[in-house]
Design an enzyme around this catalytic site. Structure first.
Site, PDB file in Angstrom:
ATOM      1  N   GLU A   1       9.799   0.187  -9.018  1.00  0.00           N
ATOM      2  CA  GLU A   1       9.956   1.511  -8.415  1.00  0.00           C
ATOM      3  C   GLU A   1      10.865   2.432  -9.231  1.00  0.00           C
ATOM      4  OE1 GLU A   1      11.185   0.496  -4.483  1.00  0.00           O
ATOM      5  OE2 GLU A   1       9.222  -0.284  -3.917  1.00  0.00           O
TER       6      GLU A   1
ATOM      7  N   ASP B   1       3.069   3.817  -3.754  1.00  0.00           N
ATOM      8  CA  ASP B   1       4.429   3.362  -3.460  1.00  0.00           C
ATOM      9  C   ASP B   1       4.371   2.665  -2.107  1.00  0.00           C
ATOM     10  OD1 ASP B   1       7.089   2.998  -2.853  1.00  0.00           O
ATOM     11  OD2 ASP B   1       7.538   5.138  -2.587  1.00  0.00           O
TER      12      ASP B   1
ATOM     13  N   LYS C   1       7.627  -5.709   4.441  1.00  0.00           N
ATOM     14  CA  LYS C   1       8.039  -5.869   3.041  1.00  0.00           C
ATOM     15  C   LYS C   1       9.293  -6.736   2.929  1.00  0.00           C
ATOM     16  CE  LYS C   1       8.963  -2.909  -1.008  1.00  0.00           C
ATOM     17  NZ  LYS C   1       9.017  -1.513  -1.447  1.00  0.00           N
TER      18      LYS C   1
ATOM     19  N   ASP D   1      17.902   4.221  -6.397  1.00  0.00           N
ATOM     20  CA  ASP D   1      16.765   4.191  -5.464  1.00  0.00           C
ATOM     21  C   ASP D   1      17.172   3.477  -4.172  1.00  0.00           C
ATOM     22  OD1 ASP D   1      14.388   3.955  -4.127  1.00  0.00           O
ATOM     23  OD2 ASP D   1      13.291   2.976  -5.748  1.00  0.00           O
TER      24      ASP D   1
END
Length: 660
Positions: free
Chosen positions: A191, A15, A76, A218
């Site tokens: 994810e 992850d 990211k 999420d």
């Protein structure tokens, strides 16, 4: 992959998070979350550069306040984006490190669509430029090393997760980062889908005939996803996705930092908004406050000498924190509603709402979500920090054939509509959003001008009617079209999306059979040659890290030996002659003084000094019949048997009583 081959080449799930990363592996018929070298189950997605070395993970984050301009986080949020993106420009204003446009090369054109961000840092007194993919690859290398230390095996294969709402270029950039890290990325998965797998394994739905509609909420450190997944015995089918790739815990921290900056200005009439070090310390404290307020209603922030010797103390309540971020919290609920509408499903049809990501621990977020579902109890049975890595590890085990239920099927969807620009400027959608993947769709187009001999195909993704309002992915040209009146030539445009969500677009002239295609390879950010170059650079940095580690170990060996000689002298000073004692003392003092002034030399210099000190001390101690042979004489003998400084350090680390 079975038997010996699998034992030698395990596949891990990673992850790769905005703020923290986590790894897992399928072992002993279950997923094991991999613990890092600090004993933590998650690793900060931070990279730092100093005058002497490169740091990744906990070490990078721990020194951030003293080295803010060369400590990188949130990479990211840059990956797969253009420098001109509104979100990039917004983030640049709050980050302490410098983000610039990639310096132009001879091959660049003036099209702003190709301008991409790079991060500028000072490393060993030189300015270096790193792409977001390089920074992400450094984090992936760290996760790979952590896994190899945990397993005692070389790790080559990995499943890496990305937010469901990541666009095509961001997915390709993530895959590039894995390649640069030396990993064989066997699959990129979303994810929330990974979290749904973890939920299915945890609830043992894969072992029975239960069918459940699960909404995965999420909310992580930098991205937000909502996915509606139908979980059955051997199937995980994503019905719809929604979200925001620029919303998460980091934004909540930023709002608190702004609040404290204003408070400091009000109390002391000093503006610290331009001071990177003060802002870095405030951000660290704000993150800690945010975590504390998830379990208490009030907490205090205390920072000594925040700016120009001024201490800062402030009390903040949960209510104030919620007021500062209420707009962002409410923004988290809109994608939930959109996801249900896209799936054509009512709230009452959702069996479970699964919380994933550390920011879902915020009570107000949970309350708003629970209110939206009319008081429905939320599922908190899986660890929100580890759920995605857990699911990725299961998927890695499935793909390598070690998971005994390898008939599990994952059905994911396209997060954004895909199409080509028409001459009118409109977007001709060929693949609607929430289309299941892998998929192959075709659209039919024609020429817009008489006697047109070539056609330019510009590919976009998004939901806006005008093509230019959406995200540009790439373009290609189809030439040698026979001259004809407009609308006579006909073209088939094919959109192929593989299991990783990577897109290939091709066009064919139905009259001549001429073809051309483009694989949307990250907005032309990284060519194959560039990836190979970055691979070489990654190897160089790893070699530099190893050299630095060897140097530090050699320096510590010399320092430890000198300190232990002091202890031995104190213990046996009555049994040694004055001349011998003075000789050893002088040698030790000289060595320690030399160490104080020579700390940046190569490892062999420290090893040479160690040998000199040993050659002087040990004969004196060994020839003195009244003194028991000290441990360092044994060290000398042992060093002759072992090769390499690292083995010597392992022995030297133990003190006289045998304990570390």
């Amino acid at each position: 992959m079975e038997g010996k081959g699998q034992a030698e080449w395990p596949a891990i799930g990673i992850d790769l998070g905005t703020t923290y990363s986590c790894g897992g592996v399928w072992q002993h018929d279950r997923v094991e979350i991999i613990t890092n070298d600090q004993g933590n189950r998650t690793t900060p997605s931070w990279v730092a550069f100093t005058q002497t070395q490169r740091l990744v993970g906990d070490a990078a984050k721990n020194q951030a306040t003293v080295n803010p301009t060369n400590t990188i986080y949130d990479a990211k949020r840059l990956i797969g984006r253009r420098f001109s993106d509104e979100t990039v420009q917004k983030d640049i204003k709050v980050w302490p490190f410098k983000v610039i446009e990639r310096p132009a090369t001879a091959d660049d054109d003036d099209d702003d669509e190709e301008k991409v961000p790079v991060i500028a840092v000072t490393y060993k007194d030189e300015e270096k430029h790193f792409s977001p993919e390089e920074i992400s690859s450094m984090i992936l290398v760290k996760m790979k090393e952590i896994a190899e230390a945990y397993l005692g095996l070389t790790v080559k294969n990995a499943v890496i997760t990305v937010p469901a709402y990541f666009n095509d270029s961001q997915r390709q950039a993530t895959k590039d980062a894995g390649v640069i890290a030396g990993l064989n990325v066997i699959r990129i998965i979303n994810e929330p889908t990974a979290a749904a797998i973890a939920y299915g394994v945890d609830k043992k739905i894969i072992d029975d005939d239960t069918k459940k509609n699960v909404l995965v909420f999420d909310l992580g450190g930098g991205t937000f996803d909502v996915s509606l997944v139908c979980v059955e015995k051997n199937s995980f089918e994503v019905k719809a996705v929604s979200g925001d790739t620029h919303l998460g815990g980091g934004d909540f921290d930023s709002n608190m930092v702004s609040h404290f900056v204003e408070e400091f200005k009000r109390k002391h009439n000093v503006d610290i908004s331009e001071n990177c070090r003060a802002l870095g310390r405030l951000r660290t404290a704000s993150e800690r406050v945010k975590r504390t307020l998830s379990s208490t209603h009030e907490t205090t922030i205390e920072i000594d000498c925040l700016f120009e010797g001024i201490d800062f103390t402030s009390t903040i309540t949960r209510a104030r924190f919620e007021k500062l971020n209420i707009d962002l919290f409410k923004k988290c609920i809109d994608p939930v509603d959109q996801c249900l509408k896209d799936a054509k499903m009512e709230k009452s049809e959702v069996h479970d709402v699964v919380l994933v990501g550390g920011s879902t621990r915020i009570p107000k977020v949970q309350q708003l979500l629970q209110d939206f579902f009319d008081g429905k109890e939320l599922c908190r049975s899986i660890n929100p920090d580890e759920a995605v890595a857990h699911g990725a590890a299961v998927q890695a085990a499935i793909l390598t054939g070690v998971f005994d239920k390898n008939d599990i099927v994952l059905v994911d969807v396209v997060p954004l509509s895909l199409g080509i620009e028409l001459s009118s400027g409109l977007l001709n959608v060929i693949v609607p959003r929430n289309t299941t993947i892998p998929t192959r769709k075709v659209g039919k187009v024609t020429t817009s001008c008489d006697n047109q001999t070539e056609a330019n195909f510009r590919v976009f993704e998004g939901e806006r009617p005008m093509a230019l309002d959406n995200n540009f992915l790439g373009m290609f040209l189809l030439s040698d079209i026979p001259p004809a009146p407009k609308c006579v030539p006909k073209f088939d445009v094919w959109f192929d999306i593989n299991a990783d969500g990577i897109l290939t677009v091709s066009a064919e002239d139905m009259g001549t059979g001429n073809k051309n295609q483009i694989t949307i390879s990250n907005q032309s950010r990284l060519s194959k040659e560039e990836v190979n170059r970055l691979l070489d650079e990654a190897q160089k940095y790893r070699a530099e890290d190893e050299q630095y580690k060897k140097k530090v170990m050699a320096k510590n060996a010399l320092e430890n030996y000198a300190n232990n000689m002091w202890e031995i002298l104190k213990k046996y000073e009555q049994k040694l002659g004055i001349e011998d004692r003075n000789k050893i003392e002088a040698a030790i003092e000289k060595t320690i003084h030399w160490l104080d002034w020579n700390f940046e030399l190569e490892a062999w210099k420290f090893e040479e000094k160690l040998n000199e000190l040993q050659d002087l001390c040990e004969p004196i101690l060994a020839n003195c019949s009244k003194v028991a042979t000290p441990p360092r004489v044994i060290v000398k003998k042992q060093l002759n048997k072992w090769s390499g400084i690292s083995s010597f350090i392992k022995f030297l680390w133990f003190r006289n009583d045998g304990s570390p």
